[in-house]
Motif scaffolding. Structure first.
Motif, PDB file in Angstrom:
ATOM      1  N   TRP A 259       0.898  -1.160  -0.185  1.00 49.21           N
ATOM      2  CA  TRP A 259       0.039   0.133   0.180  1.00 49.21           C
ATOM      3  C   TRP A 259       0.874   1.293  -0.056  1.00 49.21           C
ATOM      4  CZ3 TRP A 259      -4.444  -1.635  -1.623  1.00 49.21           C
ATOM      5  CH2 TRP A 259      -4.825  -3.049  -1.321  1.00 49.21           C
ATOM      6  N   CYS A 260       2.075   1.154  -0.240  1.00 51.40           N
ATOM      7  CA  CYS A 260       2.982   2.207  -0.430  1.00 51.40           C
ATOM      8  C   CYS A 260       3.038   2.774  -1.674  1.00 51.40           C
ATOM      9  CB  CYS A 260       4.555   1.621   0.113  1.00 51.40           C
ATOM     10  SG  CYS A 260       4.400   1.365   1.876  1.00 51.40           S
ATOM     11  N   ASN A 261       3.115   4.131  -1.846  1.00 49.56           N
ATOM     12  CA  ASN A 261       3.398   4.814  -3.343  1.00 49.56           C
ATOM     13  C   ASN A 261       5.023   4.620  -3.504  1.00 49.56           C
ATOM     14  OD1 ASN A 261       0.880   5.092  -4.316  1.00 49.56           O
ATOM     15  ND2 ASN A 261       0.558   6.861  -3.270  1.00 49.56           N
ATOM     16  N   ASP A 262       5.671   5.044  -2.577  1.00 46.86           N
ATOM     17  CA  ASP A 262       7.349   5.042  -2.726  1.00 46.86           C
ATOM     18  C   ASP A 262       7.773   4.173  -1.767  1.00 46.86           C
ATOM     19  OD1 ASP A 262       9.791   6.068  -2.713  1.00 46.86           O
ATOM     20  OD2 ASP A 262       9.518   7.793  -3.009  1.00 46.86           O
ATOM     21  N   LEU A 263       8.261   2.899  -2.314  1.00 46.74           N
ATOM     22  CA  LEU A 263       8.713   2.046  -1.385  1.00 46.74           C
ATOM     23  C   LEU A 263      10.002   2.230  -1.125  1.00 46.74           C
ATOM     24  CD1 LEU A 263       8.015  -0.822   0.057  1.00 46.74           C
ATOM     25  CD2 LEU A 263       8.833  -2.098  -1.942  1.00 46.74           C
ATOM     26  N   ASP A 264      10.969   2.980  -1.925  1.00 45.53           N
ATOM     27  CA  ASP A 264      12.075   3.476  -1.493  1.00 45.53           C
ATOM     28  C   ASP A 264      12.087   4.228  -0.175  1.00 45.53           C
ATOM     29  OD1 ASP A 264      14.675   2.912  -2.675  1.00 45.53           O
ATOM     30  OD2 ASP A 264      14.169   3.362  -4.691  1.00 45.53           O
TER      31      ASP A 264
ATOM     32  N   ILE B  50      -7.239   0.345 -14.833  1.00 41.82           N
ATOM     33  CA  ILE B  50      -6.807  -0.383 -13.840  1.00 41.82           C
ATOM     34  C   ILE B  50      -7.535  -1.003 -12.828  1.00 41.82           C
ATOM     35  CG2 ILE B  50      -4.692  -0.426 -11.763  1.00 41.82           C
ATOM     36  CD1 ILE B  50      -3.564   1.754 -13.328  1.00 41.82           C
ATOM     37  N   HIS B  51      -8.087  -2.444 -12.765  1.00 38.51           N
ATOM     38  CA  HIS B  51      -8.787  -2.955 -12.037  1.00 38.51           C
ATOM     39  C   HIS B  51      -8.165  -3.500 -10.717  1.00 38.51           C
ATOM     40  CE1 HIS B  51     -12.301  -1.816 -14.548  1.00 38.51           C
ATOM     41  NE2 HIS B  51     -11.445  -2.253 -15.392  1.00 38.51           N
ATOM     42  N   VAL B  52      -6.881  -3.917 -10.807  1.00 39.05           N
ATOM     43  CA  VAL B  52      -6.152  -4.724  -9.849  1.00 39.05           C
ATOM     44  C   VAL B  52      -4.834  -3.708  -9.640  1.00 39.05           C
ATOM     45  CG1 VAL B  52      -5.117  -6.897  -9.106  1.00 39.05           C
ATOM     46  CG2 VAL B  52      -7.141  -6.832 -10.563  1.00 39.05           C
ATOM     47  N   ASN B  53      -4.627  -3.588  -8.135  1.00 39.55           N
ATOM     48  CA  ASN B  53      -3.439  -3.055  -7.854  1.00 39.55           C
ATOM     49  C   ASN B  53      -2.428  -3.524  -8.397  1.00 39.55           C
ATOM     50  OD1 ASN B  53      -4.872  -0.923  -6.404  1.00 39.55           O
ATOM     51  ND2 ASN B  53      -5.004  -2.024  -4.415  1.00 39.55           N
ATOM     52  N   GLN B  54      -1.263  -2.782  -8.461  1.00 38.32           N
ATOM     53  CA  GLN B  54       0.089  -3.184  -8.958  1.00 38.32           C
ATOM     54  C   GLN B  54       1.016  -3.399  -7.968  1.00 38.32           C
ATOM     55  OE1 GLN B  54       0.285  -3.284 -12.705  1.00 38.32           O
ATOM     56  NE2 GLN B  54      -1.667  -2.790 -12.367  1.00 38.32           N
ATOM     57  N   PHE B  55       1.921  -4.668  -8.220  1.00 41.08           N
ATOM     58  CA  PHE B  55       2.653  -4.996  -7.193  1.00 41.08           C
ATOM     59  C   PHE B  55       4.110  -5.046  -7.571  1.00 41.08           C
ATOM     60  CE2 PHE B  55      -1.459  -6.807  -6.234  1.00 41.08           C
ATOM     61  CZ  PHE B  55      -1.769  -6.242  -5.101  1.00 41.08           C
ATOM     62  N   ILE B  56       5.253  -4.932  -6.628  1.00 45.65           N
ATOM     63  CA  ILE B  56       6.556  -4.881  -7.142  1.00 45.65           C
ATOM     64  C   ILE B  56       7.324  -6.257  -6.915  1.00 45.65           C
ATOM     65  CG2 ILE B  56       8.811  -3.760  -6.495  1.00 45.65           C
ATOM     66  CD1 ILE B  56       7.191  -1.582  -5.190  1.00 45.65           C
ATOM     67  N   ASP B  57       8.122  -6.489  -7.853  1.00 47.26           N
ATOM     68  CA  ASP B  57       8.896  -7.848  -8.025  1.00 47.26           C
ATOM     69  C   ASP B  57       9.995  -7.876  -6.916  1.00 47.26           C
ATOM     70  OD1 ASP B  57       9.924 -10.134  -9.896  1.00 47.26           O
ATOM     71  OD2 ASP B  57      11.710  -9.020  -9.293  1.00 47.26           O
ATOM     72  N   MET B  58      10.033  -9.239  -6.263  1.00 46.81           N
ATOM     73  CA  MET B  58      10.720  -9.410  -5.337  1.00 46.81           C
ATOM     74  C   MET B  58      12.406  -8.881  -5.369  1.00 46.81           C
ATOM     75  SD  MET B  58      11.787 -13.230  -3.514  1.00 46.81           S
ATOM     76  CE  MET B  58      12.731 -13.801  -5.036  1.00 46.81           C
ATOM     77  N   HIS B  59      12.949  -9.186  -6.504  1.00 41.43           N
ATOM     78  CA  HIS B  59      14.345  -8.774  -6.711  1.00 41.43           C
ATOM     79  C   HIS B  59      14.571  -7.289  -6.945  1.00 41.43           C
ATOM     80  CE1 HIS B  59      13.821 -12.554  -8.751  1.00 41.43           C
ATOM     81  NE2 HIS B  59      15.027 -12.877  -8.381  1.00 41.43           N
ATOM     82  N   ASP B  60      13.359  -6.322  -7.108  1.00 43.64           N
ATOM     83  CA  ASP B  60      13.592  -5.078  -6.986  1.00 43.64           C
ATOM     84  C   ASP B  60      13.331  -4.447  -5.511  1.00 43.64           C
ATOM     85  OD1 ASP B  60      13.549  -4.459 -10.044  1.00 43.64           O
ATOM     86  OD2 ASP B  60      11.471  -4.693 -10.188  1.00 43.64           O
ATOM     87  N   ILE B  61      12.600  -5.271  -4.899  1.00 38.59           N
ATOM     88  CA  ILE B  61      12.394  -5.119  -3.338  1.00 38.59           C
ATOM     89  C   ILE B  61      14.030  -5.318  -2.837  1.00 38.59           C
ATOM     90  CG2 ILE B  61      11.508  -5.746  -1.184  1.00 38.59           C
ATOM     91  CD1 ILE B  61       8.849  -6.424  -2.901  1.00 38.59           C
TER      92      ILE B  61
ATOM     93  N   ASP C   6      16.673  -4.867  -4.218  1.00 35.29           N
ATOM     94  CA  ASP C   6      17.746  -3.895  -4.450  1.00 35.29           C
ATOM     95  C   ASP C   6      17.180  -2.567  -3.835  1.00 35.29           C
ATOM     96  OD1 ASP C   6      18.849  -5.468  -6.536  1.00 35.29           O
ATOM     97  OD2 ASP C   6      17.672  -4.640  -8.076  1.00 35.29           O
ATOM     98  N   MET C   7      16.236  -2.321  -3.392  1.00 38.46           N
ATOM     99  CA  MET C   7      15.766  -1.226  -2.560  1.00 38.46           C
ATOM    100  C   MET C   7      16.415  -1.223  -1.419  1.00 38.46           C
ATOM    101  SD  MET C   7      11.825  -0.342  -3.799  1.00 38.46           S
ATOM    102  CE  MET C   7      11.081  -0.371  -5.400  1.00 38.46           C
ATOM    103  N   LEU C   8      16.223  -2.578  -0.754  1.00 37.68           N
ATOM    104  CA  LEU C   8      16.769  -2.685   0.590  1.00 37.68           C
ATOM    105  C   LEU C   8      18.255  -2.306   0.680  1.00 37.68           C
ATOM    106  CD1 LEU C   8      14.910  -6.028   1.573  1.00 37.68           C
ATOM    107  CD2 LEU C   8      14.783  -3.733   2.781  1.00 37.68           C
ATOM    108  N   VAL C   9      18.909  -2.916  -0.173  1.00 37.21           N
ATOM    109  CA  VAL C   9      20.397  -2.604  -0.196  1.00 37.21           C
ATOM    110  C   VAL C   9      20.728  -1.073  -0.449  1.00 37.21           C
ATOM    111  CG1 VAL C   9      22.478  -3.126  -1.685  1.00 37.21           C
ATOM    112  CG2 VAL C   9      20.866  -4.989  -1.093  1.00 37.21           C
ATOM    113  N   ARG C  10      19.946  -0.419  -1.313  1.00 34.83           N
ATOM    114  CA  ARG C  10      20.146   0.953  -1.632  1.00 34.83           C
ATOM    115  C   ARG C  10      19.993   1.924  -0.424  1.00 34.83           C
ATOM    116  NH1 ARG C  10      17.582   0.741  -6.343  1.00 34.83           N
ATOM    117  NH2 ARG C  10      15.630   1.389  -5.652  1.00 34.83           N
ATOM    118  N   ASN C  11      19.124   1.127   0.469  1.00 33.52           N
ATOM    119  CA  ASN C  11      18.737   2.010   1.623  1.00 33.52           C
ATOM    120  C   ASN C  11      19.313   1.547   2.862  1.00 33.52           C
ATOM    121  OD1 ASN C  11      16.690   4.285   1.075  1.00 33.52           O
ATOM    122  ND2 ASN C  11      15.821   2.235  -0.081  1.00 33.52           N
TER     123      ASN C  11
END
Length: 292
Positions: free
Chosen positions: A132-137, A177-188, A190-195
């Protein structure tokens, strides 16, 4: 406008309305929470303060409180009605004080903007809330900020295959858009390492719920506040002809007499890196001395 971004006002209102009857339909949320709790058996860590970010009606908050009896608990959710359901009940009355003797706090706030000091908690826990986050980073940056060095982040969220059957059925009628979009595990990851989270551990599984009909799928999603709140959603009601086509498309996916609703559940945990040490080279030392 980013059509894939979520309208936070609509999101909050959806969870406010769903709070009272949420637990009747939150089967998946409880199951994933239990699986996350079981993973703690392999992590030797006893946090003094735990933040349950996106606590809902407090299912995981209560589980964590029972597991870490001496820890301070902070239950946080974007919907005030969810927090009221999460508060402990005693003698038929809910405790409305901000905390009790066990130091359990209830905070209404957005997970993307945590109202806590730097280095203030030892564990951030989040069960099926990060989607439910718009900016996961930014969310991970905030979680890193409030965690103490070597503190633990543990979370679950949904991946791109979530509700793939429903997404496919709606794709047959229009491009909204009828179903919310979700982020790929590998991108998540990468975001953890970046932060500044150390070597995150990530894994994924598919969990499929089954239903008698399409209406039951939609009713369950509405009951847990998880219906579409994307900016690019269809405004107003879908016409009867389109809805019939959606139902027919979904019905074609029936297996063994049941309609599947697949969820891609991503699990992750990572530790906050300690602050970087400043290494003073001879040249830097000389420059400092010259400026004194």
């Amino acid at each position: 406008m980013n059509h894939f971004s979520l309208n936070k006002r609509l999101l909050r209102n959806a969870f406010e309305r769903a709070a009272q009857n949420y637990d009747r339909s939150a089967v998946l949320q409880r199951e994933v929470g239990d699986r996350m709790i079981a993973r703690l058996d392999y992590i030797n860590y006893a946090p003094d303060t735990i933040l349950d970010a996106g606590c809902g009606t407090g299912y995981c908050t209560r589980k964590l409180s029972a597991r870490y009896e001496s820890s301070r608990m902070i239950a946080m959710d974007i919907a005030q009605a969810m927090l009221l359901q999460a508060r402990p009940v005693k003698d038929g009355w809910r405790h409305y004080w901000p905390f009790n003797r066990r130091q359990e706090y209830y905070v209404c706030a957005d997970i993307e903007r945590l109202p806590f000091c730097e280095d203030s908690v030892e564990m951030v826990w989040s069960n099926l809330a990060l989607q439910w986050c718009n900016d996961l980073d930014m969310t991970f940056r905030e979680m890193n900020r409030v965690l103490k060095p070597d503190g633990l982040l543990m979370f679950s969220t949904f991946g791109p295959d979530t509700l793939q059957e429903l997404r496919q059925a709606f794709s047959q009628v229009d491009n909204y858009i009828h179903v919310n979009q979700f982020i790929d595990m590998h991108d998540i990851g990468d975001m953890l390492v970046r932060n500044r989270f150390a070597t995150p551990v990530m894994d994924m599984e598919h969990i499929t719920l089954t239903y008698e009909d399409v209406i039951s799928v939609m009713r369950d999603l509405k009951a847990i506040g998880a219906h579409n709140v994307a900016q690019g959603r269809l405004q107003g009601l879908m016409g009867k002809t389109k809805w019939i086509k959606v139902v027919e498309s979904y019905e074609a996916m029936r297996i063994d007499g049941k309609l599947p609703a697949t969820y891609e559940v991503i699990y992750g945990h990572a530790w906050k890196l300690p602050p970087k040490e400043t290494v003073l080279t001879p040249e830097i030392r000389k420059q400092i001395l010259m400026n004194e």
